[in-house]
Design an enzyme around this catalytic site. Structure first.
Site, mmCIF file in Angstrom:
data_model
loop_
_atom_site.group_PDB
_atom_site.id
_atom_site.type_symbol
_atom_site.label_atom_id
_atom_site.label_comp_id
_atom_site.label_asym_id
_atom_site.label_seq_id
_atom_site.Cartn_x
_atom_site.Cartn_y
_atom_site.Cartn_z
ATOM 1 N N TYR A 1 0.634 -1.242 0.126
ATOM 2 C CA TYR A 1 -0.027 0.071 0.043
ATOM 3 C C TYR A 1 0.810 1.218 -0.033
ATOM 4 C CZ TYR A 1 -3.539 -3.373 1.659
ATOM 5 O OH TYR A 1 -4.506 -4.417 1.485
ATOM 6 N N HIS B 1 0.419 -12.267 1.090
ATOM 7 C CA HIS B 1 -0.312 -11.321 0.367
ATOM 8 C C HIS B 1 -0.457 -11.855 -1.090
ATOM 9 C CE1 HIS B 1 -1.400 -6.894 -0.268
ATOM 10 N NE2 HIS B 1 -2.291 -7.615 -0.461
#
Length: 326
Positions: free
Chosen positions: A59, A144
C-alpha cells in the site's frame, strides 16, 4: 460470539469488533491524501471503537505502514491489533525515485516491489514493516496474494510464519486474497488461523460460502471479510451506473441486481450500505468486516451504517427472491 459484538480472531485470544479498518487509502490509493488526513482517519476509527487495523507494504510502497504507525504511536500498544502482509518485498529501485505504476497508489518512491514468498523474504519483509511502523511487534501476518506463487508460499512463507508464531514473534498468521478457492486450500493444508477474503463474500458475490467458509468452520479458522462494497457499487444508495465492481466498470446485470437488493432494503427501512456492511457477519466464520476510507467522514459514515439495526426478515426475503444465496 462474545459480548458487545466482539468475536475471536484466530486462536491466540485476539478479539475484534464488527468493523475494522483497511489502511490502503493511507498509501494514497486512488489519489493523494495528506499526512494530516491520514492521522484524522485513524483518529476517527479509534473514536468509533475500531481496534483492528490492516495494512501492507504494497500500500503506497510502505507509505501506509509509515502513516499508520505514526497515528497509532500515542495509543497503548496492548489496546490495538495490527496485521500486515508478506510476499511483496520492498527493495531499492535501481532507477531511483519513480511514480508507482502498480495498484493505483499515487506515490513517488525510491522503492519497488519484488515478489518473494521465501522464508528469508518473509523474515526480511516483517523486519521492514516493524521498522516502518515503529512497532515492537505485529499481531497477525498474512501472505499477500500468492495466486501465482502457490508452491513457493506453501514451501517458504507458511512454514516461516508457523515458526514465528511458535516462537511468539507473531500471534497469528494466514493469507489475504481476492479469491476463495486457494484460501480454502491453504486452510486445509496449513495451520494458519486467520484469512482475509476480499470481495468473495458480499451481497453480490457469495462464492466463498461454497468453499472457504465451510473449510474455515471445520478448521476453526477466522475469516476477515474485506471489499464488502465490491469496490464501490454497494457503497451508495441507490447504486450508481458510474460506480465500479471488482475495480472495473459495473456490468448491467450486476447493477440491476444491486438495485433490486437496494429496493428490498428500502422495503425494510434500511439503506443498501448498511446491509452490505452487516451481511458477511451473518456467517459464523466471519469475525470482522474490514473496510477502507479516504476521509474521517467516510469512515464515520461506514461505522454508523455498520451499527444500524437490521430487521430479521431482510435476509430471509433477499434469499426468497433469489437475490442472495440460501
Amino acid at each position: 460470539m462474545t459480548g458487545n459484538g466482539m468475536r475471536p480472531l484466530g486462536r491466540a485470544g485476539i478479539e475484534v469488533g464488527p468493523m475494522s479498518y483497511g489502511a490502503a487509502a493511507l498509501g494514497n490509493l486512488g489519489g493523494p491524501i495528506s499526512d494530516e488526513t491520514a492521522e484524522r482517519i485513524v483518529d476517527a476509527a479509534w473514536e468509533g471503537g475500531i481496534r483492528y487495523f490492516d495494512v501492507a507494504p504494497h500500500y503506497g510502497l510502505g507509505l501506509a505502514e509509515e502513516r499508520l504507525g505514526r497515528a497509532l504511536a500515542r495509543r497503548p500498544r496492548d489496546e490495538f491489533v495490527v496485521s500486515t502482509k508478506v510476499g511483496r518485498l520492498l527493495v531499492e529501485n535501481p532507477r531511483g525515485p519513480r511514480p508507482d505504476d502498480e495498484g493505483g497508489f499515487d506515490v513517488v518512491s525510491p522503492l519497488v516491489r519484488r515478489p518473494d514468498y521465501s522464508r528469508d523474504g518473509v523474515v526480511r519483509s516483517l523486519e521492514q514493516s516493524l521498522d516502518r511502523m515503529g512497532l515492537d511487534r505485529i499481531d497477525i501476518v498474512l501472505v499477500h496474494d500468492p495466486d501465482d506463487h502457490y508452491e513457493e508460499a506453501l514451501a517458504g512463507a507458511f512454514p516461516a510464519l508457523e515458526e514465528l508464531r511458535a516462537e511468539g514473534v507473531i500471534r497469528s498468521y494466514g493469507a489475504g486474497m481476492n479469491q476463495s478457492a486457494m484460501l480454502a486450500d491453504f486452510v486445509r493444508q496449513t495451520e494458519l488461523d486467520v484469512v482475509m477474503c476480499a470481495g468473495r463474500y458480499t451481497l453480490l458475490d457469495q462464492r466463498a460460502a461454497e468453499d472457504l467458509l465451510a473449510a474455515a468452520v471445520a478448521r476453526e479458522v477466522s475469516v476477515v471479510a474485506a471489499a464488502v462494497f465490491n469496490s464501490g457499487v454497494l457503497a451508495s444508495d441507490p447504486p450508481r451506473a458510474g460506480s465500479s465492481y471488482d475495480y472495473g466498470a459495473v456490468p448491467d446485470e450486476i447493477l440491476d441486481r444491486a438495485r433490486a437488493i437496494a429496493a428490498v432494503c428500502h422495503e425494510h427501512g434500511v439503506l443498501l450500505p448498511a446491509a452490505a456492511l452487516q451481511f458477511p457477519r451473518g456467517h459464523t466464520a466471519v469475525s470482522t468486516v474490514c473496510v477502507g476510507a479516504r476521509s474521517p467522514e467516510q469512515l464515520t459514515a461506514n461505522l454508523r451504517q455498520s451499527a444500524v439495526p437490521l430487521p430479521s426478515g431482510l435476509w430471509a426475503e433477499l434469499r426468497e427472491r433469489g437475490l442472495v444465496a440460501g
